[in-house]
Design an enzyme around this catalytic site. Sequence first.
Site, PDB file in Angstrom:
ATOM      1  N   ASP A  44       0.841  -1.199   0.000  1.00  0.00           N
ATOM      2  CA  ASP A  44       0.000   0.000   0.000  1.00  0.00           C
ATOM      3  C   ASP A  44       0.875   1.248   0.000  1.00  0.00           C
ATOM      4  OD1 ASP A  44      -2.959   1.081   0.773  1.00  0.00           O
ATOM      5  OD2 ASP A  44      -1.421   2.262   1.799  1.00  0.00           O
ATOM      6  N   TYR A  49       3.158   9.859  -0.561  1.00  0.00           N
ATOM      7  CA  TYR A  49       4.291   9.287   0.176  1.00  0.00           C
ATOM      8  C   TYR A  49       5.619   9.512  -0.539  1.00  0.00           C
ATOM      9  CZ  TYR A  49       0.531   6.544   2.427  1.00  0.00           C
ATOM     10  OH  TYR A  49      -0.612   6.122   3.060  1.00  0.00           O
ATOM     11  N   LYS A  74      -2.725   6.012  -4.193  1.00  0.00           N
ATOM     12  CA  LYS A  74      -3.782   6.980  -3.872  1.00  0.00           C
ATOM     13  C   LYS A  74      -3.458   8.321  -4.519  1.00  0.00           C
ATOM     14  CE  LYS A  74      -3.613   4.867   0.718  1.00  0.00           C
ATOM     15  NZ  LYS A  74      -2.177   4.499   0.678  1.00  0.00           N
ATOM     16  N   HIS A 107      -7.331   9.905  -1.913  1.00  0.00           N
ATOM     17  CA  HIS A 107      -6.670   9.827  -0.611  1.00  0.00           C
ATOM     18  C   HIS A 107      -7.469  10.517   0.502  1.00  0.00           C
ATOM     19  CE1 HIS A 107      -2.357   9.380   1.192  1.00  0.00           C
ATOM     20  NE2 HIS A 107      -3.282   9.104   2.081  1.00  0.00           N
TER      21      HIS A 107
END
Length: 278
Positions: A44, A49, A74, A107
Amino acid sequence: MIPAIELNDGTQIPQVGFGVFKIGPDQTATAVRSALEVGYRHIDTAQMYGNESGVGQGIRDAGVDRAEVYVTSKLNNGFHRPDDARRAFEETLTALGSDYVDLFLIHWPLPTRYDGDFVSTWQVLEEFAADGRARSIGVSNFQPEHLDRLAKESDTVPAVNQIEVHPYFGNEAARAYGIEHGIATEAWSPIAKGRVLDDPAVGRIAETVGRSPAQVVLRWHIQRGDIVLPKSVSPERMRSNLELFDFELSAADIAALVALDQGEAGRTGPNPDTFDRI
């Protein structure tokens, strides 16, 4: 063997995944390779990120066939406008080195941004599902009222809603909505960033079943039917986080952990109704 959850679109998702939130881009490939070597088959990540390319590299380094790894990413908060979302998704595929993702999520709903419009963003995700570049689509951090709006203004029920869930914050209204409407719940921050591990109730259960506090809490998620996304860069901890399927918690144990819920005070992350960071 990690069990799979069947989603409302007929696809299957491994019930335990490896989360890479806050793993640095320079560490992600090594961490993902280690996770896959330990036995994870569900990774994930997210555009936010900054480590999607590391995820792709880690899969290649592990020598595991891409088709055997369930990959989620996301949409970044800054790319909700439809054309921006389309470009960002292309960038995700390029970063991963793949021509598809198994699951792609919005997200955050950002109801105070973009004139409150997350429906047009969702409709772009429907495009990705229609052309096969996203095998499944879903949302993250959506509240029941956000999900209601999608139901009224679009054609696709999200396959999952990835939300903060742990014993200190059960997020039960969102979970209940998911159960009622066939939306699987994925739990992020499943051990409350470690806060719940020192709770006496967790410790008592851990002592009774002969497991670590983290294993007890992760097993609690599993038995409630949620998908769980623990994170660690330690191969030993990664392995421990998968050792969840040869013991069970009693109904009393489950109830004792549910009773730890602190409501809003238990959150470790932002409230989706007000979170607006881009």
